[in-house]
Design a protein around this motif. Structure first.
Motif, PDB file in Angstrom:
ATOM      1  N   SER A   8       0.993  -1.694  -0.591  1.00  0.00           N
ATOM      2  CA  SER A   8      -0.355  -0.057  -0.178  1.00  0.00           C
ATOM      3  C   SER A   8       1.297   1.096   0.414  1.00  0.00           C
ATOM      4  O   SER A   8       0.557   2.040  -0.675  1.00  0.00           O
ATOM      5  CB  SER A   8      -0.596   0.099   1.108  1.00  0.00           C
ATOM      6  N   ALA A   9       1.804   0.973   1.273  1.00  0.00           N
ATOM      7  CA  ALA A   9       3.401   2.035   0.614  1.00  0.00           C
ATOM      8  C   ALA A   9       4.023   2.565  -0.365  1.00  0.00           C
ATOM      9  O   ALA A   9       3.717   3.330  -0.179  1.00  0.00           O
ATOM     10  CB  ALA A   9       3.791   2.521   2.008  1.00  0.00           C
ATOM     11  N   ALA A  10       4.193   1.445  -1.258  1.00  0.00           N
ATOM     12  CA  ALA A  10       4.745   1.661  -1.871  1.00  0.00           C
ATOM     13  C   ALA A  10       3.600   3.247  -3.448  1.00  0.00           C
ATOM     14  O   ALA A  10       4.684   3.504  -3.729  1.00  0.00           O
ATOM     15  CB  ALA A  10       4.860   0.661  -3.213  1.00  0.00           C
ATOM     16  N   HIS A  11       2.582   2.743  -3.417  1.00  0.00           N
ATOM     17  CA  HIS A  11       2.024   3.841  -4.068  1.00  0.00           C
ATOM     18  C   HIS A  11       1.978   5.104  -3.503  1.00  0.00           C
ATOM     19  O   HIS A  11       2.242   6.617  -4.786  1.00  0.00           O
ATOM     20  CB  HIS A  11       0.205   3.582  -4.406  1.00  0.00           C
ATOM     21  N   LYS A  12       2.338   6.195  -2.302  1.00  0.00           N
ATOM     22  CA  LYS A  12       2.510   7.309  -2.363  1.00  0.00           C
ATOM     23  C   LYS A  12       4.051   7.507  -1.657  1.00  0.00           C
ATOM     24  O   LYS A  12       3.856   8.719  -2.157  1.00  0.00           O
ATOM     25  CB  LYS A  12       1.774   6.743   0.214  1.00  0.00           C
ATOM     26  N   TYR A  13       5.014   6.832  -1.736  1.00  0.00           N
ATOM     27  CA  TYR A  13       5.705   7.345  -0.928  1.00  0.00           C
ATOM     28  C   TYR A  13       7.315   6.772  -2.654  1.00  0.00           C
ATOM     29  O   TYR A  13       7.684   7.741  -2.498  1.00  0.00           O
ATOM     30  CB  TYR A  13       6.462   6.847  -0.454  1.00  0.00           C
ATOM     31  N   GLY A  14       6.557   5.941  -3.316  1.00  0.00           N
ATOM     32  CA  GLY A  14       7.631   5.179  -4.563  1.00  0.00           C
ATOM     33  C   GLY A  14       8.072   4.184  -4.109  1.00  0.00           C
ATOM     34  O   GLY A  14       7.849   3.418  -3.231  1.00  0.00           O
ATOM     35  N   HIS A  15       8.099   3.444  -5.193  1.00  0.00           N
ATOM     36  CA  HIS A  15       8.700   1.449  -5.083  1.00  0.00           C
ATOM     37  C   HIS A  15      10.429   1.425  -5.229  1.00  0.00           C
ATOM     38  O   HIS A  15      10.968   2.456  -5.144  1.00  0.00           O
ATOM     39  CB  HIS A  15       8.214   1.184  -6.874  1.00  0.00           C
ATOM     40  N   PRO A  16      10.288   0.635  -3.681  1.00  0.00           N
ATOM     41  CA  PRO A  16      11.122   0.906  -3.270  1.00  0.00           C
ATOM     42  C   PRO A  16      12.598   0.619  -4.485  1.00  0.00           C
ATOM     43  O   PRO A  16      14.101   0.270  -4.282  1.00  0.00           O
ATOM     44  CB  PRO A  16      11.664  -0.610  -2.120  1.00  0.00           C
ATOM     45  N   GLU A  17      12.168  -0.797  -5.341  1.00  0.00           N
ATOM     46  CA  GLU A  17      13.512  -0.353  -6.478  1.00  0.00           C
ATOM     47  C   GLU A  17      12.611  -0.092  -7.406  1.00  0.00           C
ATOM     48  O   GLU A  17      14.801   1.250  -7.469  1.00  0.00           O
ATOM     49  CB  GLU A  17      13.005  -2.423  -6.989  1.00  0.00           C
ATOM     50  N   ARG A  18      12.701   0.944  -7.644  1.00  0.00           N
ATOM     51  CA  ARG A  18      11.816   1.831  -9.170  1.00  0.00           C
ATOM     52  C   ARG A  18      12.558   3.023  -8.463  1.00  0.00           C
ATOM     53  O   ARG A  18      13.061   3.811  -9.307  1.00  0.00           O
ATOM     54  CB  ARG A  18      10.568   1.047  -9.746  1.00  0.00           C
ATOM     55  N   ASP A  19      11.943   3.571  -7.576  1.00  0.00           N
ATOM     56  CA  ASP A  19      12.249   4.407  -7.000  1.00  0.00           C
ATOM     57  C   ASP A  19      13.033   4.695  -5.813  1.00  0.00           C
ATOM     58  O   ASP A  19      13.333   5.363  -5.150  1.00  0.00           O
ATOM     59  CB  ASP A  19      10.941   5.333  -6.595  1.00  0.00           C
ATOM     60  N   ARG A  20      14.250   3.972  -6.126  1.00  0.00           N
ATOM     61  CA  ARG A  20      15.226   3.447  -4.930  1.00  0.00           C
ATOM     62  C   ARG A  20      15.964   5.285  -4.857  1.00  0.00           C
ATOM     63  O   ARG A  20      15.936   5.764  -3.942  1.00  0.00           O
ATOM     64  CB  ARG A  20      16.165   2.865  -5.139  1.00  0.00           C
ATOM     65  N   GLU A  21      16.113   6.067  -6.268  1.00  0.00           N
ATOM     66  CA  GLU A  21      16.899   6.986  -5.515  1.00  0.00           C
ATOM     67  C   GLU A  21      15.863   8.386  -5.568  1.00  0.00           C
ATOM     68  O   GLU A  21      16.321   9.273  -4.135  1.00  0.00           O
ATOM     69  CB  GLU A  21      17.509   7.952  -6.664  1.00  0.00           C
ATOM     70  N   LEU A  22      14.451   8.236  -5.380  1.00  0.00           N
ATOM     71  CA  LEU A  22      13.914   9.245  -4.813  1.00  0.00           C
ATOM     72  C   LEU A  22      13.278   9.413  -3.490  1.00  0.00           C
ATOM     73  O   LEU A  22      13.224   9.909  -2.341  1.00  0.00           O
ATOM     74  CB  LEU A  22      12.495   9.511  -5.940  1.00  0.00           C
ATOM     75  N   LEU A  23      13.199   7.928  -2.839  1.00  0.00           N
ATOM     76  CA  LEU A  23      13.580   7.787  -1.861  1.00  0.00           C
ATOM     77  C   LEU A  23      14.701   8.102  -0.832  1.00  0.00           C
ATOM     78  O   LEU A  23      14.415   8.225   0.269  1.00  0.00           O
ATOM     79  CB  LEU A  23      13.129   5.555  -1.573  1.00  0.00           C
ATOM     80  N   ARG A  24      15.189   8.340  -1.496  1.00  0.00           N
ATOM     81  CA  ARG A  24      16.457   7.936  -0.442  1.00  0.00           C
ATOM     82  C   ARG A  24      16.502   9.628  -0.221  1.00  0.00           C
ATOM     83  O   ARG A  24      17.451   9.763   0.507  1.00  0.00           O
ATOM     84  CB  ARG A  24      17.637   7.741  -1.862  1.00  0.00           C
ATOM     85  N   ALA A  25      16.337   9.995  -1.587  1.00  0.00           N
ATOM     86  CA  ALA A  25      16.599  11.864  -1.247  1.00  0.00           C
ATOM     87  C   ALA A  25      15.862  12.205  -0.541  1.00  0.00           C
ATOM     88  O   ALA A  25      15.673  13.453  -0.085  1.00  0.00           O
ATOM     89  CB  ALA A  25      16.195  12.693  -3.295  1.00  0.00           C
ATOM     90  N   LEU A  26      14.113  11.748  -0.466  1.00  0.00           N
ATOM     91  CA  LEU A  26      12.933  11.687   0.523  1.00  0.00           C
ATOM     92  C   LEU A  26      13.772  11.113   2.090  1.00  0.00           C
ATOM     93  O   LEU A  26      12.940  11.891   3.192  1.00  0.00           O
ATOM     94  CB  LEU A  26      11.855  11.351   0.354  1.00  0.00           C
ATOM     95  N   SER A  27      14.424  10.851   2.222  1.00  0.00           N
ATOM     96  CA  SER A  27      14.817  10.414   3.799  1.00  0.00           C
ATOM     97  C   SER A  27      15.661  10.812   4.596  1.00  0.00           C
ATOM     98  O   SER A  27      16.868  11.603   4.229  1.00  0.00           O
ATOM     99  CB  SER A  27      15.891   8.834   3.315  1.00  0.00           C
ATOM    100  N   PRO A  28      15.155  11.005   5.583  1.00  0.00           N
ATOM    101  CA  PRO A  28      15.632  12.139   6.539  1.00  0.00           C
ATOM    102  C   PRO A  28      16.975  11.648   7.046  1.00  0.00           C
ATOM    103  O   PRO A  28      18.120  12.681   7.386  1.00  0.00           O
ATOM    104  CB  PRO A  28      14.804  12.097   8.223  1.00  0.00           C
ATOM    105  N   MET A  29      17.432  10.086   6.902  1.00  0.00           N
ATOM    106  CA  MET A  29      18.703   9.608   7.085  1.00  0.00           C
ATOM    107  C   MET A  29      19.799  10.481   6.350  1.00  0.00           C
ATOM    108  O   MET A  29      21.004  10.724   6.579  1.00  0.00           O
ATOM    109  CB  MET A  29      19.056   8.187   7.114  1.00  0.00           C
ATOM    110  N   SER A  30      19.245  10.434   5.021  1.00  0.00           N
ATOM    111  CA  SER A  30      20.061  10.921   4.184  1.00  0.00           C
ATOM    112  C   SER A  30      21.037  12.594   3.826  1.00  0.00           C
ATOM    113  O   SER A  30      21.659  12.979   3.675  1.00  0.00           O
ATOM    114  CB  SER A  30      19.496  11.124   2.688  1.00  0.00           C
ATOM    115  N   ARG A  31      19.871  13.336   5.374  1.00  0.00           N
ATOM    116  CA  ARG A  31      20.546  14.732   5.429  1.00  0.00           C
ATOM    117  C   ARG A  31      20.901  14.205   6.974  1.00  0.00           C
ATOM    118  O   ARG A  31      21.084  16.283   7.965  1.00  0.00           O
ATOM    119  CB  ARG A  31      19.188  15.882   5.158  1.00  0.00           C
ATOM    120  N   ILE A  32      21.081  13.388   7.446  1.00  0.00           N
ATOM    121  CA  ILE A  32      21.148  13.641   9.343  1.00  0.00           C
ATOM    122  C   ILE A  32      22.508  14.561   9.748  1.00  0.00           C
ATOM    123  O   ILE A  32      22.786  15.005  10.834  1.00  0.00           O
ATOM    124  CB  ILE A  32      21.661  12.531   9.560  1.00  0.00           C
TER     125      ILE A  32
END
Length: 812
Positions: free
Chosen positions: A716-740
């Motif tokens: 269900s979450a893949a539709h909201k946030y992005g697919h963990p494989e196809r949208d890997r770079e987007l998810l990384r950019a949106l992750s707070p840990m990437s800007r810790i």
């Protein structure tokens, strides 16, 4: 993530010989005609202890757990919610936390004699009284986690047993009852690997239980091969297109021979069964969906020939009508998020009623005339309000009425619509209904606070906040003109006056109605309508004057209407700490709800009450992605739109300072679930804006979240946030840990130890990384809790710890 391999019954598993494992693990599964089919072997890579695919749920007897007529430790300020009435409408089963944890209770609608039916420690989440009055089905969450199980008990507390979810690693969810009470629908989360049907059968094969009349004759036939429901996506034609007279093709629900259709997904599936609560007949498999986000049986026709299913991920829910004889879908239509009970059939199954936002911004009541095969002849709008979502729909048992709850900028308005009027769906004239110009169901002033940026919100009869221009009463969208309607198979309508702002559930109670209500000055309670129009509080619901300890009444919020930097209008509720002067700046907590499709509602929140008592204001906004403001607003945070949602938090904080009384030097951000994610994100995207933050059950890295969450949640979450494989770079950019590395403010993370929705590791890794960078960070783990904090002692600990942290870093 693979589900926990644990014994949800709390009992020592019985040792079985290798050839007599649990149902579905090497022994035949049975259908109601007594013909057995071999169960499939477990798939490669399954976690140990998980049940094999398509294993029928096992019935597990439990000892009597009914408690005393009152809880040993009664909370005066308790809540009662989720009512379900017996067939006569004189008694009601409900959830109540007067014993410190949400438990199953029953009591008379108009009397004090309540009775605790299950005194176990596992929180109860759903309740449903059978139409024949013999059983009460309910859902519990062992350990407060995401793995739930469905139980049944007699109204006197006897014969308690688990219907589904007792197998280690499984999870079960409650569906509707058959209208004669002979079976209840249950959805079970299990790995999917469908067996090919056995058309020959083995001599001597027998079912675990005979089909002897406890299920309706329609179900006493072969269930056939296992079928796959979906996952064909619907075509979104856009919210501005009119709702069409649909001609939906009869797409098969699965591949021939019961093979699962190829799909790349997250590894689990959902199976919907009809289960005999007496344990006489074997479970009947209705539908299966592989890599499923959700699957619920919402209604069955009186003869059992049709089933109404709700399926699909968040933001893309669908209603599917299933013909149970041949497992063929007769129509599929998009439906709105929110309450899972999306509609129902008329008594003759010639009309289908749905709460749907198909091809429009806001959810409406749709009606379809059905042919004898269950196919819709055409669709029409039975009730709609411009700019307002239909939030709750309840069709009465006799089919004569539909009870509608409309969401008007976070507040509820209720009406009862006659559905047995002459005419059929598809008519081009609207119903002549009474009271169309009566406006809102409760009265109040509509002053527009000069700083609020809008003109609606509840103050409901009190003097309101003391600063200049504060709203002193409610104003509703369309309140002076009444709702706009289009009609179909509908007749007259009457409104129901509400004593509080929000309706959370509607239940049919024979000749009466039951409403679960919440408000800014009360705990959740249940009200009944003896005359059909005026709600009366049930004697066992907590009184309004007991909502909080004496001496500090609850604060009624006022609306704020920020504007995002890209021009998108936002909304929210501002709570002013008592005792502040009109122009006195105050420390302020920006509180962010979960979802993101949740909506901030003007209801009593004990956490807010605790924070306000420390002299801190609270501003609770609805940033983009929230529900209640149309589909476009909900979808505005999809994909890269989530960056804008993070900016919305900063814009809301700025609005609280510029248009309200918030002190710009003493701001904090706090949120739960998705709001916890936004809290982590706001602290690293805007490191100098907030003095501190509290993230509750929040995601800190979207990649690790997808790895650790439940498979159906990931789907269900893949539709909201992005697919963990196809949208890997987007998810990384949106992750707070990437800007810790940008983190400056101290942070408190809070998590339930059994949370498998957002695993505790999300908080742990953020706190660990903050400490490694020299930033003050603490982690509070609540024992015996999951994603929701449901136990009174833990809720109290959480509130006080959060308020202490905020007061320490913001002052008062």
């Amino acid at each position: 993530m693979a589900a926990d391999a644990r014994n949800l019954t709390g009992e020592t598993p019985a040792v079985r010989p290798p050839d007599a494992g649990p149902a579905g693990a090497g022994r035949p599964t049975a259908h109601l005609n007594g013909t057995a089919h071999p169960a499939p072997p477990a798939r490669d890579g399954l976690t140990a202890g998980r049940t094999a695919g398509f294993a029928a749920p096992a019935r597990v007897p439990l000892p009597n757990a009914s408690g005393p007529r009152d809880a040993p430790t009664r909370l005066v300020a308790h809540g009662c919610w989720y009512p379900s009435a017996d067939p006569a409408g004189t008694h009601v089963a409900f959830i109540c936390d007067r014993g410190g944890v949400p438990q199953l209770w029953t009591g008379p609608v108009d009397g004090d004699g309540v009775h605790l039916l299950d005194d176990g420690p596992d929180p109860v989440t759903e309740v449903s009284w059978s139409p024949d009055g013999r059983w009460i089905a309910y859902t519990t969450a062992p350990g407060g986690g995401e793995h739930t199980r469905v139980l049944c008990v007699r109204p006197d507390g006897s014969d308690r047993h688990v219907l589904a979810g007792a197998e280690p690693g499984s999870s079960a969810h409650l569906g509707c009852w058959a209208h004669d009470g002979s079976a209840v629908a249950v959805t079970v989360a299990v790995p999917t690997a469908g067996p090919a049907p056995d058309t020959t059968g083995e001599a001597g094969a027998s079912a675990p239980g005979p089909a002897d009349g406890h299920l309706t004759p329609h179900w006493q036939r072969p269930a056939g091969g296992m079928e796959l429901l979906g996952p064909t996506p619907h075509t979104d034609l856009g919210p501005r297109l009119p709702s069409p007279l649909l001609t939906v093709g009869t797409a098969p629900i699965g591949a021939p021979g019961g093979r699962t259709a190829p799909a790349a997904g997250f590894g689990d599936g959902l199976s919907a069964y009809l289960i005999d609560p007496d344990g006489v007949a074997a479970p009947v498999l209705l539908a299966v969906e592989k890599d499923a986000a959700t699957l619920r049986v919402c209604d069955l026709s009186r003869d059992g020939a049709l089933a109404l299913l709700r399926r699909g991920p968040r933001g893309r829910r669908e209603a599917a009508v299933l013909r149970t004889a041949d497992h063929e879908t007769t129509c599929v239509l998009p439906v709105a998020d929110g309450d899972p009970w999306i509609g129902g059939f008329s008594p003759r199954a010639d009309t289908l009623w749905l709460r749907s936002n198909a091809h429009r911004e806001f959810a409406v009541l749709l009606a379809a005339a059905l042919d004898p095969e269950g196919r819709p002849r055409g669709w029409s709008v039975a009730a709609a309000r411009e700019g307002t979502d239909l939030e709750l729909l309840r069709c009465t048992r006799d089919g004569g009425s539909a009870v509608l709850a409309w969401n008007v900028r976070g507040m509820s308005e209720v009406e009862v619509l006659a559905t047995d009027a002459p005419g059929r769906p598809g008519a081009d004239t609207g119903p002549s209904w009474a009271g169309a110009d009566t406006g809102p169901s409760w009265a109040g002033a509509d002053a527009d606070p000069s700083w609020a940026g809008g003109n609606s919100g509840p103050s409901r009869g009190n003097t309101g906040p003391s600063w200049p221009g504060a709203d002193t009463g409610p104003s509703r969208t369309g309140a002076d003109t009444g709702p706009s309607r289009t009609g179909a198979d509908a007749g007259s309508s009457r409104s129901v006056a509400l004593p509080h702002e929000v309706v959370t559930r509607i239940a049919d109670a024979g000749p009466r109605l039951l409403l679960a209500l919440s408000g800014s000055r009360r705990r959740p309670g249940i009200w009944w309508l003896p005359d059909g129009a005026t709600p009366v509080r049930t004697p066992w619901s907590s009184r309004d004057e007991d909502a909080v300890p004496p001496g500090r009444p609850p604060v009624r919020p006022v609306p704020l209407r920020p504007t995002a930097r890209d021009g998108l209008p936002l909304n929210g509720w501002y709570y002013r700490a008592p005792g502040r002067g009109p122009g006195e700046p105050a420390p302020c907590v920006i509180y962010l709800h979960g979802g993101p499709e949740d909506q901030e509602r003007p209801v009593l929140n004990p956490l807010y009450h605790e924070i306000l008592g420390r002299g801190l204001d609270v501003f609770a906004p609805d940033v983009r992605g929230s529900s209640g403001y149309g589909r476009s607003f909900v979808d505005a945070d999809l994909g890269r739109g989530r960056f804008a949602a993070i900016e919305d938090v900063a814009d809301c904080a700025a609005h609280a300072v510029l248009a309200g009384p918030a002190d710009p030097a003493r701001l904090a951000v706090m949120g739960r679930s998705y709001g916890g994610y936004l809290t982590f994100a706001s602290l690293v995207w805007h490191p100098d804006l907030f003095r501190t933050g509290i993230a509750v059950c929040g995601m800190s890295d979207l990649a690790t979240f997808f790895e650790g969450t439940e498979p159906w949640i990931a789907q269900s979450a893949a539709h909201k946030y992005g697919h963990p494989e196809r949208d890997r770079e987007l998810l990384r950019a949106l992750s707070p840990m990437s800007r810790i590395d940008a983190l400056r403010a101290p942070v408190l993370a809070v998590h339930g130890e059994h949370d498998t929705n957002v695993p505790p590791g999300e908080s742990e890794q953020f706190v660990r990384a903050a400490r490694e960078r020299g930033v003050s960070a603490e982690l509070l783990t609540l024992l015996d809790e999951g994603h929701e904090f449901l136990r009174a002692d833990n809720r109290r600990l959480f509130r006080r710890a959060a308020a202490d942290w905020l007061q320490r870093h913001l002052g008062s």
